[in-house]
Design a protein around this motif. Structure first.
Motif, PDB file in Angstrom:
ATOM      1  N   THR A  37       0.772  -1.235   0.000  1.00  0.00           N
ATOM      2  CA  THR A  37       0.000   0.000   0.000  1.00  0.00           C
ATOM      3  C   THR A  37       0.805   1.288   0.000  1.00  0.00           C
ATOM      4  O   THR A  37       0.334   2.290  -0.516  1.00  0.00           O
ATOM      5  N   GLN A  38       1.980   1.288   0.561  1.00  0.00           N
ATOM      6  CA  GLN A  38       2.638   2.555   0.803  1.00  0.00           C
ATOM      7  C   GLN A  38       3.820   2.831  -0.117  1.00  0.00           C
ATOM      8  O   GLN A  38       4.330   3.937  -0.128  1.00  0.00           O
ATOM      9  N   LEU A  39       4.274   1.863  -0.863  1.00  0.00           N
ATOM     10  CA  LEU A  39       5.471   2.047  -1.672  1.00  0.00           C
ATOM     11  C   LEU A  39       5.162   2.074  -3.160  1.00  0.00           C
ATOM     12  O   LEU A  39       4.288   1.366  -3.634  1.00  0.00           O
ATOM     13  N   THR A  40       5.917   2.883  -3.877  1.00  0.00           N
ATOM     14  CA  THR A  40       5.840   2.853  -5.334  1.00  0.00           C
ATOM     15  C   THR A  40       6.561   1.603  -5.819  1.00  0.00           C
ATOM     16  O   THR A  40       7.282   0.943  -5.054  1.00  0.00           O
ATOM     17  N   GLN A  41       6.427   1.270  -7.091  1.00  0.00           N
ATOM     18  CA  GLN A  41       7.110   0.100  -7.636  1.00  0.00           C
ATOM     19  C   GLN A  41       8.623   0.229  -7.480  1.00  0.00           C
ATOM     20  O   GLN A  41       9.302  -0.730  -7.125  1.00  0.00           O
ATOM     21  N   ASP A  42       9.173   1.414  -7.724  1.00  0.00           N
ATOM     22  CA  ASP A  42      10.616   1.622  -7.564  1.00  0.00           C
ATOM     23  C   ASP A  42      11.058   1.390  -6.127  1.00  0.00           C
ATOM     24  O   ASP A  42      12.093   0.772  -5.874  1.00  0.00           O
ATOM     25  N   GLN A  43      10.275   1.868  -5.183  1.00  0.00           N
ATOM     26  CA  GLN A  43      10.613   1.679  -3.779  1.00  0.00           C
ATOM     27  C   GLN A  43      10.514   0.213  -3.375  1.00  0.00           C
ATOM     28  O   GLN A  43      11.304  -0.272  -2.569  1.00  0.00           O
ATOM     29  N   LYS A  44       9.557  -0.522  -3.942  1.00  0.00           N
ATOM     30  CA  LYS A  44       9.452  -1.957  -3.665  1.00  0.00           C
ATOM     31  C   LYS A  44      10.708  -2.687  -4.125  1.00  0.00           C
ATOM     32  O   LYS A  44      11.225  -3.561  -3.426  1.00  0.00           O
ATOM     33  N   VAL A  45      11.206  -2.328  -5.295  1.00  0.00           N
ATOM     34  CA  VAL A  45      12.427  -2.954  -5.830  1.00  0.00           C
ATOM     35  C   VAL A  45      13.602  -2.643  -4.910  1.00  0.00           C
ATOM     36  O   VAL A  45      14.393  -3.527  -4.565  1.00  0.00           O
ATOM     37  N   ILE A  46      13.709  -1.385  -4.491  1.00  0.00           N
ATOM     38  CA  ILE A  46      14.810  -1.000  -3.596  1.00  0.00           C
ATOM     39  C   ILE A  46      14.722  -1.760  -2.283  1.00  0.00           C
ATOM     40  O   ILE A  46      15.727  -2.254  -1.775  1.00  0.00           O
ATOM     41  N   LEU A  47      13.507  -1.895  -1.727  1.00  0.00           N
ATOM     42  CA  LEU A  47      13.327  -2.630  -0.484  1.00  0.00           C
ATOM     43  C   LEU A  47      13.788  -4.074  -0.639  1.00  0.00           C
ATOM     44  O   LEU A  47      14.489  -4.608   0.212  1.00  0.00           O
ATOM     45  N   GLU A  48      13.429  -4.718  -1.737  1.00  0.00           N
ATOM     46  CA  GLU A  48      13.847  -6.098  -1.956  1.00  0.00           C
ATOM     47  C   GLU A  48      15.359  -6.209  -2.122  1.00  0.00           C
ATOM     48  O   GLU A  48      15.969  -7.155  -1.647  1.00  0.00           O
ATOM     49  N   VAL A  49      15.968  -5.229  -2.773  1.00  0.00           N
ATOM     50  CA  VAL A  49      17.434  -5.228  -2.920  1.00  0.00           C
ATOM     51  C   VAL A  49      18.090  -5.105  -1.548  1.00  0.00           C
ATOM     52  O   VAL A  49      19.072  -5.796  -1.251  1.00  0.00           O
ATOM     53  N   LEU A  50      17.543  -4.261  -0.692  1.00  0.00           N
ATOM     54  CA  LEU A  50      18.114  -4.062   0.635  1.00  0.00           C
ATOM     55  C   LEU A  50      17.948  -5.287   1.528  1.00  0.00           C
ATOM     56  O   LEU A  50      18.762  -5.523   2.411  1.00  0.00           O
ATOM     57  N   LEU A  51      16.894  -6.055   1.314  1.00  0.00           N
ATOM     58  CA  LEU A  51      16.612  -7.191   2.190  1.00  0.00           C
ATOM     59  C   LEU A  51      17.251  -8.502   1.732  1.00  0.00           C
ATOM     60  O   LEU A  51      17.081  -9.525   2.376  1.00  0.00           O
ATOM     61  N   PHE A  52      18.011  -8.490   0.646  1.00  0.00           N
ATOM     62  CA  PHE A  52      18.616  -9.735   0.163  1.00  0.00           C
ATOM     63  C   PHE A  52      20.132  -9.597   0.113  1.00  0.00           C
ATOM     64  O   PHE A  52      20.671  -8.619  -0.386  1.00  0.00           O
ATOM     65  N   ASP A  53      20.814 -10.589   0.646  1.00  0.00           N
ATOM     66  CA  ASP A  53      22.271 -10.670   0.587  1.00  0.00           C
ATOM     67  C   ASP A  53      22.618 -12.015  -0.033  1.00  0.00           C
ATOM     68  O   ASP A  53      22.084 -13.041   0.389  1.00  0.00           O
ATOM     69  N   LYS A  54      23.512 -12.031  -1.025  1.00  0.00           N
ATOM     70  CA  LYS A  54      23.796 -13.280  -1.747  1.00  0.00           C
ATOM     71  C   LYS A  54      24.374 -14.374  -0.845  1.00  0.00           C
ATOM     72  O   LYS A  54      24.198 -15.553  -1.121  1.00  0.00           O
ATOM     73  N   ASP A  55      25.049 -14.002   0.243  1.00  0.00           N
ATOM     74  CA  ASP A  55      25.629 -14.999   1.144  1.00  0.00           C
ATOM     75  C   ASP A  55      24.712 -15.354   2.310  1.00  0.00           C
ATOM     76  O   ASP A  55      24.694 -16.486   2.766  1.00  0.00           O
ATOM     77  N   LYS A  56      23.935 -14.380   2.778  1.00  0.00           N
ATOM     78  CA  LYS A  56      23.104 -14.578   3.966  1.00  0.00           C
ATOM     79  C   LYS A  56      21.648 -14.862   3.654  1.00  0.00           C
ATOM     80  O   LYS A  56      20.896 -15.282   4.512  1.00  0.00           O
ATOM     81  N   GLY A  57      21.219 -14.596   2.428  1.00  0.00           N
ATOM     82  CA  GLY A  57      19.828 -14.819   2.052  1.00  0.00           C
ATOM     83  C   GLY A  57      18.966 -13.616   2.396  1.00  0.00           C
ATOM     84  O   GLY A  57      19.440 -12.487   2.458  1.00  0.00           O
ATOM     85  N   TRP A  58      17.690 -13.891   2.647  1.00  0.00           N
ATOM     86  CA  TRP A  58      16.722 -12.832   2.913  1.00  0.00           C
ATOM     87  C   TRP A  58      16.796 -12.381   4.360  1.00  0.00           C
ATOM     88  O   TRP A  58      17.022 -13.169   5.262  1.00  0.00           O
ATOM     89  N   ALA A  59      16.554 -11.101   4.567  1.00  0.00           N
ATOM     90  CA  ALA A  59      16.516 -10.519   5.908  1.00  0.00           C
ATOM     91  C   ALA A  59      15.115  -9.983   6.171  1.00  0.00           C
ATOM     92  O   ALA A  59      14.302  -9.859   5.254  1.00  0.00           O
ATOM     93  N   GLU A  60      14.867  -9.677   7.424  1.00  0.00           N
ATOM     94  CA  GLU A  60      13.617  -9.039   7.809  1.00  0.00           C
ATOM     95  C   GLU A  60      13.942  -7.720   8.485  1.00  0.00           C
ATOM     96  O   GLU A  60      14.987  -7.576   9.123  1.00  0.00           O
ATOM     97  N   ILE A  61      13.063  -6.769   8.359  1.00  0.00           N
ATOM     98  CA  ILE A  61      13.250  -5.492   9.040  1.00  0.00           C
ATOM     99  C   ILE A  61      13.089  -5.738  10.537  1.00  0.00           C
ATOM    100  O   ILE A  61      12.104  -6.322  10.972  1.00  0.00           O
ATOM    101  N   SER A  62      14.088  -5.320  11.318  1.00  0.00           N
ATOM    102  CA  SER A  62      14.071  -5.623  12.749  1.00  0.00           C
ATOM    103  C   SER A  62      13.923  -4.390  13.624  1.00  0.00           C
ATOM    104  O   SER A  62      14.044  -4.480  14.839  1.00  0.00           O
TER     105      SER A  62
END
Length: 95
Positions: A37-62
């Motif tokens: 609801t609150q993010l534009t498509q560009d912001q959604k992509v950025i959020l997914e980029v920030l939450l994924f690390d190739k070595d550690k996998g997916w993260a959650e906002i803490s």
């Protein structure tokens, strides 16, 4: 009801039920709300980029979003499944 009976019932229930803490549920709901609801498509992509690390996998906002108006930045923490955390800081003007 005897304690032994209660223990057996609990064991049976735990075979197919999974538990989620209230904090985990709230964080998942917040992430879903942001994505839907609150993010534009560009912001959604950025959020997914920030939450994924190739070595550690997916993260959650803490943590919640914090703002430093003097530095003109926002930040939040993310936690990976291995327990490590990173702080994401970005300029308010980048949003």
């Amino acid at each position: 009801m005897e304690l032994q009976t209660v223990n057996k019932l609990f064991l049976e229930l735990s075979q197919f039920a999974t538990a989620t803490t209230a904090k985990e549920f709230e964080l998942k709901r917040e992430i879903q709300d942001l994505k839907e609801t609150q993010l534009t498509q560009d912001q959604k992509v950025i959020l997914e980029v920030l939450l994924f690390d190739k070595d550690k996998g997916w993260a959650e906002i803490s943590s919640g979003l914090t703002s430093d108006f003097k530095a003109n930045t926002n930040s939040f923490n993310i936690r990976y499944k291995d327990g490590t955390e990173d702080k994401i800081t970005f300029s308010i003007s980048e949003i």
